[in-house]
Design an enzyme around this catalytic site. Sequence first.
Site, PDB file in Angstrom:
ATOM      1  N   LYS A  40      73.003  12.514  28.409  1.00  0.00           N
ATOM      2  CA  LYS A  40      72.614  12.264  29.463  1.00  0.00           C
ATOM      3  C   LYS A  40      73.096  10.847  29.838  1.00  0.00           C
ATOM      4  O   LYS A  40      73.213  10.087  28.956  1.00  0.00           O
ATOM      5  CB  LYS A  40      71.193  12.195  29.591  1.00  0.00           C
ATOM      6  CG  LYS A  40      70.464  12.434  30.843  1.00  0.00           C
ATOM      7  CD  LYS A  40      69.014  11.731  30.364  1.00  0.00           C
ATOM      8  CE  LYS A  40      67.728  12.453  31.234  1.00  0.00           C
ATOM      9  NZ  LYS A  40      66.393  12.262  30.678  1.00  0.00           N
ATOM     10  N   ARG A  98      52.828  14.474  30.256  1.00  0.00           N
ATOM     11  CA  ARG A  98      52.099  13.908  31.417  1.00  0.00           C
ATOM     12  C   ARG A  98      51.504  14.625  32.358  1.00  0.00           C
ATOM     13  O   ARG A  98      50.764  15.659  32.097  1.00  0.00           O
ATOM     14  CB  ARG A  98      53.169  12.571  31.958  1.00  0.00           C
ATOM     15  CG  ARG A  98      53.297  11.504  30.904  1.00  0.00           C
ATOM     16  CD  ARG A  98      54.506  10.629  31.240  1.00  0.00           C
ATOM     17  NE  ARG A  98      55.472  11.390  31.821  1.00  0.00           N
ATOM     18  CZ  ARG A  98      56.965  11.215  31.885  1.00  0.00           C
ATOM     19  NH1 ARG A  98      57.114   9.997  31.905  1.00  0.00           N
ATOM     20  NH2 ARG A  98      57.719  12.092  32.181  1.00  0.00           N
ATOM     21  N   SER A 113      60.084   5.897  31.938  1.00  0.00           N
ATOM     22  CA  SER A 113      61.291   5.114  31.669  1.00  0.00           C
ATOM     23  C   SER A 113      61.979   4.931  33.091  1.00  0.00           C
ATOM     24  O   SER A 113      62.386   3.765  33.591  1.00  0.00           O
ATOM     25  CB  SER A 113      62.377   5.721  30.789  1.00  0.00           C
ATOM     26  OG  SER A 113      61.881   5.966  29.460  1.00  0.00           O
ATOM     27  N   HIS A 164      55.554   6.061  25.443  1.00  0.00           N
ATOM     28  CA  HIS A 164      56.044   6.552  24.430  1.00  0.00           C
ATOM     29  C   HIS A 164      55.425   5.887  23.153  1.00  0.00           C
ATOM     30  O   HIS A 164      55.125   6.686  22.002  1.00  0.00           O
ATOM     31  CB  HIS A 164      57.696   5.939  24.300  1.00  0.00           C
ATOM     32  CG  HIS A 164      58.633   6.753  25.080  1.00  0.00           C
ATOM     33  ND1 HIS A 164      59.516   5.989  25.953  1.00  0.00           N
ATOM     34  CD2 HIS A 164      58.708   7.985  25.441  1.00  0.00           C
ATOM     35  CE1 HIS A 164      60.152   6.804  26.896  1.00  0.00           C
ATOM     36  NE2 HIS A 164      59.755   7.906  26.512  1.00  0.00           N
TER      37      HIS A 164
HETATM   38  O1  PNS Z   1      63.563  11.719  27.286  1.00  0.00           O
HETATM   39  P1  PNS Z   1      64.375  12.842  27.274  1.00  0.00           P
HETATM   40  O2  PNS Z   1      65.548  12.491  28.504  1.00  0.00           O
HETATM   41  O3  PNS Z   1      63.260  13.980  28.280  1.00  0.00           O
HETATM   42  O4  PNS Z   1      64.784  13.769  26.086  1.00  0.00           O
HETATM   43  C1  PNS Z   1      65.628  14.930  26.442  1.00  0.00           C
HETATM   44  C2  PNS Z   1      66.171  15.155  24.868  1.00  0.00           C
HETATM   45  C3  PNS Z   1      67.015  14.427  24.339  1.00  0.00           C
HETATM   46  C4  PNS Z   1      64.957  15.458  24.065  1.00  0.00           C
HETATM   47  C5  PNS Z   1      66.643  16.783  24.979  1.00  0.00           C
HETATM   48  O5  PNS Z   1      67.737  16.590  25.946  1.00  0.00           O
HETATM   49  C6  PNS Z   1      67.384  17.180  23.853  1.00  0.00           C
HETATM   50  O6  PNS Z   1      66.794  17.686  22.657  1.00  0.00           O
HETATM   51  N1  PNS Z   1      68.874  17.224  23.779  1.00  0.00           N
HETATM   52  C7  PNS Z   1      69.468  17.793  22.642  1.00  0.00           C
HETATM   53  C8  PNS Z   1      70.421  18.686  22.899  1.00  0.00           C
HETATM   54  C9  PNS Z   1      69.659  20.063  22.549  1.00  0.00           C
HETATM   55  O7  PNS Z   1      69.335  20.161  21.543  1.00  0.00           O
HETATM   56  N2  PNS Z   1      69.772  21.082  23.593  1.00  0.00           N
HETATM   57  C10 PNS Z   1      69.164  22.306  23.528  1.00  0.00           C
HETATM   58  C11 PNS Z   1      67.499  22.586  23.524  1.00  0.00           C
HETATM   59  S1  PNS Z   1      67.000  21.940  25.274  1.00  0.00           S
END
Ligand code: PNS
Length: 158
Positions: free
Chosen positions: A43, A92, A130, A19
Amino acid sequence: MSERVGVYPGSFDPITCGHMDIIQRATKIVDKLIVAVASPHHKKTFFDVQTRLQMVQGAIEHLPRVEVKSFDGLLVRFVREEGAHIVVRGLRAVSDFEYEFKMASANGRLDESIETIFLMASERQQFTSSQIVREIASLGGEVTQFVPQNVIQYFGKK
Ligand code: PNS
């Protein structure tokens, strides 16, 4: 000229050197970068949101154009509220692609003014995640080479 603001969203559970690599490179493209830590709503996470915020805060302290905030609900809403139009994500392995493609497409459909840009993880960080860091730590392994220095202490507390 107006400031170019980027949002780098994620769970950051915990923030890793992968990150950090993306954060540093994103600051070459945007004037200000907001690291957006997703709330638990999205999550189930290992570290709570306050801890994840603190970990990011400690890791970005030396980077003047980077700040951290938590967000809840739709990412595009948060991006708009922050006056940003750019979402930054790291890529990645090829296995990241499908998920990232779906997310970028959904966000683009929800708000056409928002662009997602992908930065490829550096070769050294290709496999840092992570999840792998949590697994190594839970098995008593050394995580110092995978996470920023300030993050190590939080594993001790868990
Ligand atoms: O690090 P991660 O877990 O891959 O991050 C995922 C994240 C938090 C960026 C993604 O789940 C997110 O944007 N969540 C917000 C909810 C949202 O906007 N959903 C609609 C688009 S997928």
